[in-house]
Every structure is written in C-alpha cells, then in structure tokens.
Write a protein that holds these residues in place. Structure first.
Motif, PDB file in Angstrom:
ATOM      1  N   ARG A 369       0.830  -1.188   0.000  1.00 24.28           N
ATOM      2  CA  ARG A 369       0.000   0.000   0.000  1.00 24.28           C
ATOM      3  C   ARG A 369       0.869   1.245   0.000  1.00 24.28           C
ATOM      4  O   ARG A 369       2.052   1.209   0.340  1.00 24.28           O
ATOM      5  CB  ARG A 369      -0.948  -0.004   1.201  1.00 24.28           C
ATOM      6  CG  ARG A 369      -1.927  -1.171   1.180  1.00 24.28           C
ATOM      7  CD  ARG A 369      -2.875  -1.108   2.359  1.00 24.28           C
ATOM      8  NE  ARG A 369      -3.734   0.076   2.329  1.00 24.28           N
ATOM      9  CZ  ARG A 369      -4.834   0.182   1.607  1.00 24.28           C
ATOM     10  NH1 ARG A 369      -5.219  -0.816   0.838  1.00 24.28           N
ATOM     11  NH2 ARG A 369      -5.572   1.285   1.653  1.00 24.28           N
ATOM     12  N   ILE A 370       0.281   2.360  -0.391  1.00 25.28           N
ATOM     13  CA  ILE A 370       1.034   3.588  -0.606  1.00 25.28           C
ATOM     14  C   ILE A 370       0.461   4.665   0.310  1.00 25.28           C
ATOM     15  O   ILE A 370      -0.747   4.925   0.293  1.00 25.28           O
ATOM     16  CB  ILE A 370       0.942   4.041  -2.081  1.00 25.28           C
ATOM     17  CG1 ILE A 370       1.387   2.907  -3.003  1.00 25.28           C
ATOM     18  CG2 ILE A 370       1.781   5.288  -2.320  1.00 25.28           C
ATOM     19  CD1 ILE A 370       1.133   3.193  -4.471  1.00 25.28           C
ATOM     20  N   SER A 371       1.327   5.260   1.097  1.00 19.55           N
ATOM     21  CA  SER A 371       0.962   6.405   1.927  1.00 19.55           C
ATOM     22  C   SER A 371       1.364   7.673   1.176  1.00 19.55           C
ATOM     23  O   SER A 371       2.521   7.815   0.755  1.00 19.55           O
ATOM     24  CB  SER A 371       1.665   6.336   3.286  1.00 19.55           C
ATOM     25  OG  SER A 371       1.388   7.500   4.043  1.00 19.55           O
ATOM     26  N   LEU A 372       0.416   8.588   1.015  1.00 24.81           N
ATOM     27  CA  LEU A 372       0.629   9.777   0.183  1.00 24.81           C
ATOM     28  C   LEU A 372       0.366  11.032   0.996  1.00 24.81           C
ATOM     29  O   LEU A 372      -0.664  11.140   1.664  1.00 24.81           O
ATOM     30  CB  LEU A 372      -0.316   9.777  -1.037  1.00 24.81           C
ATOM     31  CG  LEU A 372      -0.083   8.722  -2.109  1.00 24.81           C
ATOM     32  CD1 LEU A 372      -1.254   8.708  -3.056  1.00 24.81           C
ATOM     33  CD2 LEU A 372       1.188   9.015  -2.864  1.00 24.81           C
ATOM     34  N   HIS A 373       1.297  11.953   0.923  1.00 19.50           N
ATOM     35  CA  HIS A 373       1.057  13.325   1.380  1.00 19.50           C
ATOM     36  C   HIS A 373       0.986  14.175   0.116  1.00 19.50           C
ATOM     37  O   HIS A 373       1.997  14.425  -0.542  1.00 19.50           O
ATOM     38  CB  HIS A 373       2.166  13.816   2.299  1.00 19.50           C
ATOM     39  CG  HIS A 373       1.937  15.220   2.794  1.00 19.50           C
ATOM     40  ND1 HIS A 373       1.078  15.510   3.831  1.00 19.50           N
ATOM     41  CD2 HIS A 373       2.432  16.411   2.375  1.00 19.50           C
ATOM     42  CE1 HIS A 373       1.066  16.817   4.034  1.00 19.50           C
ATOM     43  NE2 HIS A 373       1.879  17.388   3.162  1.00 19.50           N
ATOM     44  N   VAL A 374      -0.202  14.605  -0.239  1.00 18.79           N
ATOM     45  CA  VAL A 374      -0.443  15.218  -1.544  1.00 18.79           C
ATOM     46  C   VAL A 374      -0.987  16.631  -1.357  1.00 18.79           C
ATOM     47  O   VAL A 374      -1.709  16.914  -0.386  1.00 18.79           O
ATOM     48  CB  VAL A 374      -1.423  14.351  -2.376  1.00 18.79           C
ATOM     49  CG1 VAL A 374      -2.757  14.200  -1.675  1.00 18.79           C
ATOM     50  CG2 VAL A 374      -1.619  14.912  -3.768  1.00 18.79           C
ATOM     51  N   ARG A 375      -0.619  17.513  -2.309  1.00 18.02           N
ATOM     52  CA  ARG A 375      -1.053  18.914  -2.258  1.00 18.02           C
ATOM     53  C   ARG A 375      -1.314  19.397  -3.694  1.00 18.02           C
ATOM     54  O   ARG A 375      -0.451  19.994  -4.328  1.00 18.02           O
ATOM     55  CB  ARG A 375       0.003  19.787  -1.590  1.00 18.02           C
ATOM     56  CG  ARG A 375      -0.420  21.245  -1.375  1.00 18.02           C
ATOM     57  CD  ARG A 375       0.692  22.019  -0.694  1.00 18.02           C
ATOM     58  NE  ARG A 375       0.290  23.379  -0.370  1.00 18.02           N
ATOM     59  CZ  ARG A 375       0.407  24.416  -1.201  1.00 18.02           C
ATOM     60  NH1 ARG A 375       0.928  24.239  -2.404  1.00 18.02           N
ATOM     61  NH2 ARG A 375       0.033  25.616  -0.821  1.00 18.02           N
ATOM     62  N   PRO A 376      -2.504  19.138  -4.241  1.00 16.72           N
ATOM     63  CA  PRO A 376      -2.843  19.665  -5.572  1.00 16.72           C
ATOM     64  C   PRO A 376      -3.425  21.072  -5.471  1.00 16.72           C
ATOM     65  O   PRO A 376      -4.022  21.460  -4.454  1.00 16.72           O
ATOM     66  CB  PRO A 376      -3.881  18.664  -6.088  1.00 16.72           C
ATOM     67  CG  PRO A 376      -4.554  18.165  -4.844  1.00 16.72           C
ATOM     68  CD  PRO A 376      -3.517  18.189  -3.753  1.00 16.72           C
ATOM     69  N   GLU A 377      -3.277  21.832  -6.557  1.00 12.98           N
ATOM     70  CA  GLU A 377      -3.771  23.208  -6.565  1.00 12.98           C
ATOM     71  C   GLU A 377      -4.047  23.640  -7.997  1.00 12.98           C
ATOM     72  O   GLU A 377      -3.274  23.326  -8.911  1.00 12.98           O
ATOM     73  CB  GLU A 377      -2.743  24.152  -5.926  1.00 12.98           C
ATOM     74  CG  GLU A 377      -3.165  25.619  -5.927  1.00 12.98           C
ATOM     75  CD  GLU A 377      -2.141  26.520  -5.277  1.00 12.98           C
ATOM     76  OE1 GLU A 377      -2.103  27.725  -5.597  1.00 12.98           O
ATOM     77  OE2 GLU A 377      -1.359  26.019  -4.449  1.00 12.98           O
ATOM     78  N   VAL A 378      -5.156  24.365  -8.168  1.00 10.94           N
ATOM     79  CA  VAL A 378      -5.512  24.979  -9.444  1.00 10.94           C
ATOM     80  C   VAL A 378      -5.851  26.429  -9.157  1.00 10.94           C
ATOM     81  O   VAL A 378      -6.748  26.718  -8.352  1.00 10.94           O
ATOM     82  CB  VAL A 378      -6.704  24.264 -10.118  1.00 10.94           C
ATOM     83  CG1 VAL A 378      -7.112  24.995 -11.384  1.00 10.94           C
ATOM     84  CG2 VAL A 378      -6.354  22.821 -10.441  1.00 10.94           C
ATOM     85  N   SER A 379      -5.133  27.346  -9.793  1.00 10.37           N
ATOM     86  CA  SER A 379      -5.359  28.776  -9.572  1.00 10.37           C
ATOM     87  C   SER A 379      -5.413  29.488 -10.916  1.00 10.37           C
ATOM     88  O   SER A 379      -4.737  29.094 -11.873  1.00 10.37           O
ATOM     89  CB  SER A 379      -4.257  29.374  -8.686  1.00 10.37           C
ATOM     90  OG  SER A 379      -2.989  29.169  -9.278  1.00 10.37           O
ATOM     91  N   GLN A 380      -6.227  30.556 -10.974  1.00  9.67           N
ATOM     92  CA  GLN A 380      -6.417  31.345 -12.185  1.00  9.67           C
ATOM     93  C   GLN A 380      -6.388  32.821 -11.830  1.00  9.67           C
ATOM     94  O   GLN A 380      -6.798  33.224 -10.729  1.00  9.67           O
ATOM     95  CB  GLN A 380      -7.753  30.998 -12.861  1.00  9.67           C
ATOM     96  CG  GLN A 380      -7.866  29.561 -13.337  1.00  9.67           C
ATOM     97  CD  GLN A 380      -9.255  29.239 -13.842  1.00  9.67           C
ATOM     98  OE1 GLN A 380     -10.191  29.992 -13.593  1.00  9.67           O
ATOM     99  NE2 GLN A 380      -9.388  28.134 -14.550  1.00  9.67           N
ATOM    100  N   LEU A 381      -5.892  33.622 -12.773  1.00  6.11           N
ATOM    101  CA  LEU A 381      -5.924  35.071 -12.599  1.00  6.11           C
ATOM    102  C   LEU A 381      -7.353  35.573 -12.713  1.00  6.11           C
ATOM    103  O   LEU A 381      -8.123  35.106 -13.553  1.00  6.11           O
ATOM    104  CB  LEU A 381      -5.042  35.753 -13.640  1.00  6.11           C
ATOM    105  CG  LEU A 381      -3.547  35.418 -13.591  1.00  6.11           C
ATOM    106  CD1 LEU A 381      -2.818  36.127 -14.724  1.00  6.11           C
ATOM    107  CD2 LEU A 381      -2.952  35.810 -12.257  1.00  6.11           C
TER     108      LEU A 381
END
Length: 566
Positions: A369-381
């Motif tokens: 199994r995989i332990s993930l510390h994830v931080r996705p982000e979507v930003s727009q002007l």
C-alpha cells in the motif's frame, strides 16, 4: 596459576633471545644500510608509511566470538592449557576449570583478545571477542520481526552498522528503531537521547519503487442572473414643473433653433420639438422604451428585461512519477509580477505562481500500500479582488487547493476533496410606499435575482510503475508535420500530418551474421621463409594474377582465413 604465568614469561624471554641471537648478520647489516640511506621523498607529496608483514612467529587470532553482556560460552580445548591471557578483562574474562576447558563470559561492551597456550608455548586457542548489549539476540529478533528482509548488524566499539536489503523504506526505518532499542536497553529513544551505541542505517530497498500519481480536478460552475428594472423620467410644462426619476435616467430636451424656420437638425428634429433620449443599454438583456406627452407632462419610460445563464467547466489532470520516499512537484502555468516597496522609493518585484500545480511525497509500505502526502492546486488570474497600487493593477487569484495524507493501494482511487456550493441573491430597489402599491407600484421598483452553483471534486489515483521502452511511449506530437509555405499562405493550413501517426524512432542495428567458411575455426598454417633463389622464392616474386570478381558472391560476405568454398 601464578607459577604458570611466571613459567610462561621465562619461556617467552628465552625464545626472544634465541631469535635475536640466531638472526643473520647480513640481514642486520642490510637493515642498517637501509636506515642509513632513506628514500628521498618527492616534492609536493606527503611521506608514506609502509606497514610490512608481521614478524616471523607472530600469531594473530583468526576466530571471532560475539557475546552479549552477561552471556558466556564453554570452550573445549584439544590439548592441555597451561596459560590463559586476556587483553581486556573488563570487557571479557575467563574461568579455567580444568586444562581442557575454558569458560568465557562477557562483562561490558567493548572488544578483547584471548590467547591460551600449552606448557611448551604452542598456541592452542586464540580469538577476538566482541561484547555488547543483546548482541547475540539482535539477528534473531530482526529475522523474527522482518522475515522477508536480509539484515546484518555489525558492531565496532560504540557504533553499529546495518547492512543488507529490505522490502521497503518503511522496513528500513523499523529495523533501525528495533536495533537501536535492543542495543540501548533502558534508554528512552528520541532525537536528543544519549545513546550508548549509535546505529548507522545503510540498508537498501530490494527494488527501487516508483509511484505515479494521477490527480483529476473537475469543476462545474453555473450562474443565473435575472434583472427587471423600471426607468421613468418626466418633465412638467407650464408654470408648474414636476419630475419623477426611477432607475436609470433618460433625457427630455427641446430641439434648438428658430421655430418655423424649417431647418432640420442633425438628429432629424425640428426646432422647438421635444427630443427624448433613452437610457443607455445595460449590456445584458433587452431595454423597451416608451416616450410621449400625458397629463400635461413629457414622460420617458423604459423597461430593462435581462437574463444571463453562464456555465464554466474546469478539468485538470496532472500526474508525476517519483521514487518512494522522495518529494516530486509539478507546475503548468506561470508567474505574475507583484511590486513590493522596499523603502526610500525603491521597488522590487516578486513573482507568484499560478496554474495547475501538484506536490506529493509517496511512501510504499510493506504490504504494497502507498501512503501519500499530496497537495494539488488549481489557480487562475481574476479581476475580481484585484488592487491598483501606484498605477499598477495587481490581479487576484481564484484558487482551489487541497492538502492531505491518505493511504491506498496501487490503482485505487479516492476523492480527497469536494465542494458543493449554492448561493442565492435576491434584491429589490423601490421607492418607499409607492413601490408597495399593487400594480402601479411596479413602476417604482426594480428586481434583481442571482444564483451561483459550484461543484468541485478532486480525485487521486497512485500507481506502482516501472520504466518501459522509449518506443512504446505515445506522444501528442506523433504524426504532426509542419505546413509548407504553399499550404500556409494559400491554403491557410495551420498544421499537417496524420492523426495517430507514428514518429521516427531509433532502432538497434542488426547484429552481423558470421559467414561459414572452411578453416575459420583454426589458424592458417604458417610456412617457413623460402630459401633465396629457390623456386618458391621465384614464385613469390612473380606478379600476382588478378582474379575477376565472381557474380555469385554473396552480399555481406566477409573474408575468412583458410580455403575458399567458391
């Protein structure tokens, strides 16, 4: 025991005297000569000390004994022993019960050496002894805790080194914690703990595990706006002037010029006529206008009917591959400048990132199994919330960000974040009392309605991946061809090629095939040089005959020693 020790010392002195007395005089002279003429050292180099072989008669232990503190061993000797010597009795000591047996036991952490000799001076037993806390039980405990790992613990003084292979980085950290606790009993293990024996972890994963993380960020935003506005403007006539204004104001004016002159103004009106100008368009919906003269007044009214439906869809699917235990980051977007005042009129520029970014740290556990510390982000002007500083407009950012730690298997998906938002805004602008009147009150009020709906989902899916052949990877540019000048200028082509086509790929050169020939397995016989003037020598001096090339020679055939099969 004391008499045996004194006898051993007398025998040792006698042996040393005999060895020195029997040494060849030439060897001593050669040694003196070498000392008299040392080899000159080269400039720029450090002097090198050469360690020679042990002198003749030197005996070094070839056996190593590993004991835990308080643990002992019984050693059976092949002959009678008369003298036993221990280099460090504080670490390990012996008890001699009879001439054929030695009891060896560990007392404290460290190293020691033991020699057991007979009455004639023959070495019967010699060993190096290493003593530490739980040293003999470490391998057994590690094997019991991690049966699939190959771990070896080596202690030297106050340091223990872990070597070998483990299944995952998690097993490596667990093995270090276990060995540290076993070698330091009674010590609270922590970052600032004073350890008796330090542990150096040199374990390696059996296979480097690489994790590819795919993130899907899907958002749908819907907006609905409806406006109903009433605009009313009036102008009285005669000695009494009365006016009403509601909503956006139009204009009521009289055309300039001399009445009866017959001159037509630019807007098509005659001098003295009343000119009505409707309010400007709102940019949304439709405006219905009506103008005329009633009840002794000039009236100008308009009705704004507006409705707007909007929908925005956002789909981002970033993915990145990284080795287990490391941190990977990805950004597809850009940076916009932000001026920062530094004082005394100085201004510096800082940059802030925007776009689709992903940062995560995977850790593959022992069970796959995989332990993930994830931080996705979507930003727009965005212009909403922007500020203007010293004449410079700084845009705002519309950001969707999530940061969390989850655990799941390879190929499994999990929604780590989601948002469902529904906003309603209803407002009425009206004149007090008049706007509350039925039917007629509609002329004195305006209504605005706005509804915003947002739905956002962030889904992650990790995969355990391995490298593949470069030719098996499909690129978005496969099959693309740049347009020619003729197609770009006259045909208006932006690009060409074949959808789903293939790109040029490197291939391995075929291995050369060996051609069979007689005599290739053995070297050709070498004849002796001919005697000058002999027939063989005259044949060698004759010009060689030119053989025409055969039309049946195979392509790619190579010359080989021996006979030609053609």
């Amino acid at each position: 025991m004391r008499s045996a020790t004194a006898l051993h010392r007398i025998l040792s002195a006698t042996v040393i005297t005999a060895l020195v007395g029997s040494a060849p005089v030439t060897a001593l002279a050669a040694g003196a000569k070498l000392q008299a003429k040392p080899a000159p050292a080269r400039s720029g180099q450090r002097p090198v000390t050469h360690v020679g072989a042990a002198p003749t008669g030197t005996v070094r232990p070839t056996t190593e004994v590993v004991l835990s503190t308080g643990q002992g061993e019984l050693i059976n000797l092949p002959a009678n022993v008369s003298d036993v010597w221990v280099s460090n009795p504080g670490v390990a000591d012996v008890y001699v019960n009879n001439p054929h047996q030695i009891h060896l036991f560990g007392k404290d952490s460290g190293e020691s050496t033991i020699f057991a000799t007979s009455a004639s001076g023959t070495v019967i037993y010699a060993a190096n002894i290493r003593v530490s806390q739980n040293l003999s039980s470490i391998d057994r405990m590690v094997k019991l805790a991690m049966p699939d790992s190959d771990i070896k613990v080596t202690t030297v003084g106050q340091i223990a080194v872990l070597t070998g292979t483990v299944s995952s980085p998690e097993d490596s950290a667990a093995a270090q914690r276990l060995v540290t606790a076993l070698l330091n009993p009674g010590v609270a293990i922590g970052p600032d703990a004073a350890l008796k024996v330090g542990v150096i972890n040199r374990l390696r994963a059996a296979t480097p595990l690489q994790v590819n993380l795919q993130v899907r960020i899907a958002e749908v935003s819907r907006s609905f706006v409806k406006n109903i506005g009433v605009n009313l403007t009036s102008r009285g006539s005669g000695s009494t002037l009365f006016g009403i204004t509601q909503g956006r104001q139009g204009t009521i004016a009289t055309a300039p010029g001399t009445i009866g002159s017959g001159i037509i103004n630019a807007d098509g009106s005659l001098p003295g006529q009343t000119v009505f100008t409707q309010p400007a368009a709102t940019g949304m919906g439709t405006t219905l206008g009506l103008a005329g003269h009633a009840l002794g007044m000039d009236l100008l009214s308009s009705l704004d009917l507006g409705e707007r439906d909007g929908q925005v869809s956002t789909l981002a699917n970033p993915n990145i591959t990284v080795i287990s235990g490391e941190t990977g980051s990805f950004l597809a977007g850009g940076e916009f400048p932000i001026p920062i005042s530094q004082g005394l009129g100085a201004v510096s520029v800082d940059y802030k990132q925007y776009g689709v970014s992903l940062s995560y740290t995977p850790t593959v556990l022992a069970d796959g199994r995989i332990s993930l510390h994830v931080r996705p982000e979507v930003s727009q002007l965005s212009s909403q919330g922007s500020v203007t500083l010293s004449g410079v407009s700084i845009p705002a950012l519309t950001t969707r960000r999530a940061e969390t730690t989850v655990e799941l298997g390879s190929g499994q998906s999990m929604m780590i974040a989601g948002l469902l938002q529904n906003n309603h805004n209803n407002s009425i602008d009206k004149a007090p009392a008049l706007g509350d009147m039925p039917i007629v009150g509609a002329l004195f009020r305006s209504n605005a309605f706005q509804r915003n709906e947002t739905e956002l989902v962030i889904v992650i899916t990790p995969y355990l991946v391995k490298p593949v052949n470069a030719n098996d990877i499909v690129l978005p540019t496969d099959g693309y061809k740049a347009p020619t000048d003729l197609g770009r200028v006259f045909m208006g082509q932006l690009g060409g090629g074949t959808t789903g086509g293939d790109r040029p790929k490197p291939t391995m050169a075929p291995a050369p095939t060996a051609q069979p020939s007689l005599g290739a397995a053995a070297p050709a016989p070498v004849s002796p040089d001919p005697i000058p003037g002999s027939p063989v020598d005259r044949r060698r001096d004759a010009p060689a005959a030119i053989t025409p090339p055969s039309s049946q020679t195979k392509k790619g055939a190579s010359a080989a020693p021996g006979f030609d099969i053609n």
